[in-house]
Structures are given as structure tokens and as C-alpha cells.
Design a protein around this motif. Structure first.
Motif, PDB file in Angstrom:
ATOM      1  N   LYS A   1       0.860  -1.176   0.000  1.00 35.15           N
ATOM      2  CA  LYS A   1       0.000   0.000   0.000  1.00 35.15           C
ATOM      3  C   LYS A   1       0.899   1.230   0.000  1.00 35.15           C
ATOM      4  O   LYS A   1       1.888   1.283   0.727  1.00 35.15           O
ATOM      5  N   LYS A   2       0.551   2.211  -0.840  1.00 38.95           N
ATOM      6  CA  LYS A   2       1.340   3.433  -0.836  1.00 38.95           C
ATOM      7  C   LYS A   2       1.006   4.230   0.420  1.00 38.95           C
ATOM      8  O   LYS A   2      -0.152   4.293   0.831  1.00 38.95           O
ATOM      9  N   PRO A   3       1.997   4.867   1.032  1.00 40.58           N
ATOM     10  CA  PRO A   3       1.689   5.707   2.196  1.00 40.58           C
ATOM     11  C   PRO A   3       0.734   6.839   1.814  1.00 40.58           C
ATOM     12  O   PRO A   3       0.706   7.273   0.662  1.00 40.58           O
TER      13      PRO A   3
ATOM     14  N   THR B   1      -2.417   8.999  -7.506  1.00 39.49           N
ATOM     15  CA  THR B   1      -2.424   7.686  -8.175  1.00 39.49           C
ATOM     16  C   THR B   1      -3.465   6.777  -7.508  1.00 39.49           C
ATOM     17  O   THR B   1      -4.563   7.222  -7.221  1.00 39.49           O
ATOM     18  N   THR B   2      -3.098   5.532  -7.296  1.00 45.02           N
ATOM     19  CA  THR B   2      -4.004   4.540  -6.709  1.00 45.02           C
ATOM     20  C   THR B   2      -3.477   4.106  -5.340  1.00 45.02           C
ATOM     21  O   THR B   2      -2.444   4.588  -4.890  1.00 45.02           O
ATOM     22  N   ASP B   3      -4.165   3.145  -4.726  1.00 45.35           N
ATOM     23  CA  ASP B   3      -3.806   2.723  -3.370  1.00 45.35           C
ATOM     24  C   ASP B   3      -2.600   1.784  -3.319  1.00 45.35           C
ATOM     25  O   ASP B   3      -1.827   1.811  -2.369  1.00 45.35           O
ATOM     26  N   TYR B   4      -2.495   0.891  -4.311  1.00 47.15           N
ATOM     27  CA  TYR B   4      -1.514  -0.197  -4.214  1.00 47.15           C
ATOM     28  C   TYR B   4      -0.742  -0.354  -5.521  1.00 47.15           C
ATOM     29  O   TYR B   4      -1.312  -0.185  -6.605  1.00 47.15           O
ATOM     30  N   ASN B   5       0.543  -0.737  -5.401  1.00 49.89           N
ATOM     31  CA  ASN B   5       1.253  -1.212  -6.582  1.00 49.89           C
ATOM     32  C   ASN B   5       2.377  -2.172  -6.192  1.00 49.89           C
ATOM     33  O   ASN B   5       2.695  -2.318  -5.003  1.00 49.89           O
ATOM     34  N   GLY B   6       2.923  -2.847  -7.204  1.00 46.21           N
ATOM     35  CA  GLY B   6       3.975  -3.813  -6.927  1.00 46.21           C
ATOM     36  C   GLY B   6       4.233  -4.694  -8.125  1.00 46.21           C
ATOM     37  O   GLY B   6       3.892  -4.333  -9.265  1.00 46.21           O
ATOM     38  N   VAL B   7       4.851  -5.846  -7.858  1.00 43.25           N
ATOM     39  CA  VAL B   7       5.254  -6.743  -8.944  1.00 43.25           C
ATOM     40  C   VAL B   7       4.849  -8.181  -8.622  1.00 43.25           C
ATOM     41  O   VAL B   7       4.974  -8.633  -7.487  1.00 43.25           O
TER      42      VAL B   7
ATOM     43  N   ILE C   1       1.820  -4.421 -11.246  1.00 39.21           N
ATOM     44  CA  ILE C   1       0.459  -4.488 -10.692  1.00 39.21           C
ATOM     45  C   ILE C   1       0.095  -3.131 -10.115  1.00 39.21           C
ATOM     46  O   ILE C   1       0.905  -2.557  -9.381  1.00 39.21           O
ATOM     47  N   ASP C   2      -1.072  -2.612 -10.408  1.00 39.78           N
ATOM     48  CA  ASP C   2      -1.481  -1.307  -9.890  1.00 39.78           C
ATOM     49  C   ASP C   2      -2.997  -1.292  -9.718  1.00 39.78           C
ATOM     50  O   ASP C   2      -3.725  -1.536 -10.681  1.00 39.78           O
TER      51      ASP C   2
ATOM     52  N   PHE D   1      -6.189  -2.383 -12.364  1.00 41.50           N
ATOM     53  CA  PHE D   1      -7.534  -2.892 -12.053  1.00 41.50           C
ATOM     54  C   PHE D   1      -8.062  -2.261 -10.767  1.00 41.50           C
ATOM     55  O   PHE D   1      -7.371  -1.434 -10.138  1.00 41.50           O
ATOM     56  N   VAL D   2      -9.272  -2.656 -10.410  1.00 37.27           N
ATOM     57  CA  VAL D   2      -9.853  -2.256  -9.137  1.00 37.27           C
ATOM     58  C   VAL D   2     -10.305  -3.525  -8.440  1.00 37.27           C
ATOM     59  O   VAL D   2     -10.838  -4.428  -9.095  1.00 37.27           O
TER      60      VAL D   2
END
Ligand SMILES: [Mg+2]
Ligand SMILES: [Mg+2]
Lengths: 187, 187
Positions: B41-43, B71-77, B83-84, B120-121
Motif C-alpha cells: 500500500k502506498k503511504p 495515483t491509486t492505493d496499491y502497486n507492486g510486482v 500491478i497497480d 484494475f480495481v
């Protein structure tokens, strides 16, 4: 912070006056505006203790503390690749001190690599005005070799890095170094 | 916030008591610990106005304000994929109101797609206890169709989404839905 004496020099070499993170932020804005990449700085993580909700105005945080970041400074996506990196600068000319890194950053970069992401560090040798994309795999190797102490020699970094060329717009065009790296991976 | 009356129910259906973001955070911790994915989760972005630096203790933020996230709440790999996503929940049973989204989130997801990321959501219909991975391409289509107003029907969401199956550990095992989506893309 600059004294009057350095003002003219500061204007002439204004890019040198910018901190590394600022240069990266400018590059990221340029990449986003030109649809070249979507890379953002992660917000600073803080622990919020108290918030006031005054009537008719915005919620005001009145007590909060900085929290140790558990990951790196930047992440995003570039041509289908997950990008994850930290920005570090040093005044040293012959080596890069490993004390600039924390175990959790090394662990995070190792996790990123294990998922097929592109993990690296943008290292700026401020006295030399040289910038490098240093792949996380090499950083992790050096970290384990030196147990997080001592430093990595300038030669070692240069040998395993992709140099970010001097550029005008943006001043730190690190996608050029990433392209070189990706071409090397795909060879 | 729960009254005494609901305590027993709250314990029995403890997962229902968890908010969607909390469930996602638990899933992400599970994925990280089991080396399945690196998603954070992004701070919360804040604007810091004043910081006190008391002698011998941690810097204390005494004035700061919440900033609109860009941006959005979450990102990563995950397995080489960027993934976003954002997390959204609704009590509605027949539709999902588009007012839950902001233009900047839609723009960000469109940017992610243009770089080959998986945007995605995760939509939770709380009254139905159903969770879906809804691809950003469909969300963007609906957003443009309705000009950000009105809502997307439940049937439309179900038709274009990958359902997150009921699970125990983690309770919201959304990688299962992503795997289904990726298998569909690679067909
Ligand atoms: Mg840094
Ligand atoms: Mg959300």
C-alpha cells in the motif's frame, strides 16, 4: 544555503544545484507528460497520532512522526517492466559507502528481483558529477560480501553500471541507461 | 464502533468485520512472506507544514494536511507483471456508483495500461460479500460512457471481472483472480 559568492555559479550550473531526488522527480514528470514511463516517488511514510477536524476547514494533523521506510524511494512501470529503485548520492570520489543502505532496502530489492522486476540504485557521485544505474543484483552481492559495512569501490560500480549520459531535458535522463541495460539483458 | 450486541457476531464472522483495505494488507503480507508477490500500500500523501526537533527525541510533525492522492492505493510486482490497483467497496447490491472514482485515478490507470502494466480495481460488494478484480480497461470504458456520473451495473462488473474466491489464508486471495485473468490474456 548558498552564499552570495556562489550565486552566479549556481545559476550557470543550475542543474548541479538540484538534489538528486529533485532531478529524478523532474525526469519522472517529463516521462509521464510524454507517455514514456509511469514512475512516482512514494510518499514519506508517517505515523499519525492526532488529527483535528475544525468546522469548515481541512483536517489538520497536529501530531505525527516519521516512520522508517520499508521499501525504496521510487517505483513504477516502463514498457511492461516493473521498475523499483532508490536514489543515493555521495561526495566520495573513489568509493560508495555501504552505510548509505539499510537491510530492509536490500531485502526489498531482493524480493523485487525474485518477482522479475528491475531493481537498481541511481548513484550520483556529486564531486565527479557522474550518475549511474547500478543493478540491485550487484549491490546485493557487495552487501553480502562486506556484511553491510565498508564500501564499494568506484571501479566496481562503474564496471557493473549503466552510465546516465549528460542531458538537457530532462537533466537526468535515466531511461537511456535503462534502455542500455534492457538491450544487454535481451541480447 | 461496534455495540455490545454485535460482539459475538463480530467474532464469528471476523473477516466480514475487516475492511477491504485491511484484508488486502493481510493478503500482501502473506504474499510477501511466502515470496508470491511484492505488493505494498502506498503511504498516505501529506503536506508537512511544521516539524519540531526536540533535543534527544524524535522529530515531531506538528502541522500537516492530507493531500489528494495522484495515483491509486496499491502497486507492486507479481511474476514479472507490474500491478497497480485501487480498492473500493459499496453497500449497493445492483450497481457500483462511479462517484467512488476520481478523474486522476482513471488517468493514472490509463497511463499504467499504456505502459503494459496490469491495472484494475478490487471491488467489494459488502452486502453480497462478493469480491472482484475488475480490469481498468473496462472501468475506463464505463467512465467515459457515463462521463464519470451514474454507475456501473452489477451484471456489467460480474461479466468483465475475475471473481476472488472465498478463502481462509489469506481471506482475500486476489492472486487467484489475477492468475485467471493472466491465463485469459495468454490464451
Ligand atoms: Mg534515497
Ligand atoms: Mg481506495
Amino acid at each position: 544555503m548558498r552564499t552570495g559568492k556562489t550565486t552566479k555559479k549556481a545559476l550557470t550550473f543550475s542543474r548541479r544545484g538540484m538534489g538528486l531526488e529533485e532531478e529524478i522527480n523532474v525526469a519522472n514528470d517529463f516521462y509521464l507528460a510524454n507517455r514514456l514511463a509511469v514512475i512516482h516517488k512514494k510518499p514519506t511514510p508517517i505515523t499519525i497520532v492526532n488529527v483535528d477536524y475544525p468546522a469548515r476547514s481541512a483536517a489538520k494533523i497536529t501530531e505525527a512522526y516519521f516512520k522508517q521506510a520499508s521499501t525504496t524511494d521510487y517505483n513504477g512501470v516502463y514498457q511492461g517492466h516493473y521498475i523499483d529503485f532508490d536514489a543515493k548520492e555521495t561526495k566520495n570520489k573513489t568509493s560508495f559507502p555501504l552505510k548509505n543502505f539499510h537491510q530492509h532496502q536490500i531485502d526489498h530489492l531482493a524480493n523485487v528481483l525474485s518477482q522479475g522486476g528491475l531493481g537498481f540504485v541511481i548513484i550520483k557521485f556529486t564531486s565527479l558529477n557522474e550518475n549511474y544505474v547500478y543493478p540491485a543484483s550487484h549491490l546485493i552481492y557487495e552487501w553480502q560480501l562486506h556484511k553491510g559495512k565498508q564500501s564499494i569501490s568506484y571501479e566496481t560500480i562503474v564496471t557493473h553500471s549503466y552510465r546516465i549520459p549528460e542531458s538537457l531535458t530532462p537533466s537526468l535522463d535515466y531511461l537511456v541507461a535503462l534502455d542500455e541495460w534492457l538491450a544487454h539483458i535481451n541480447k
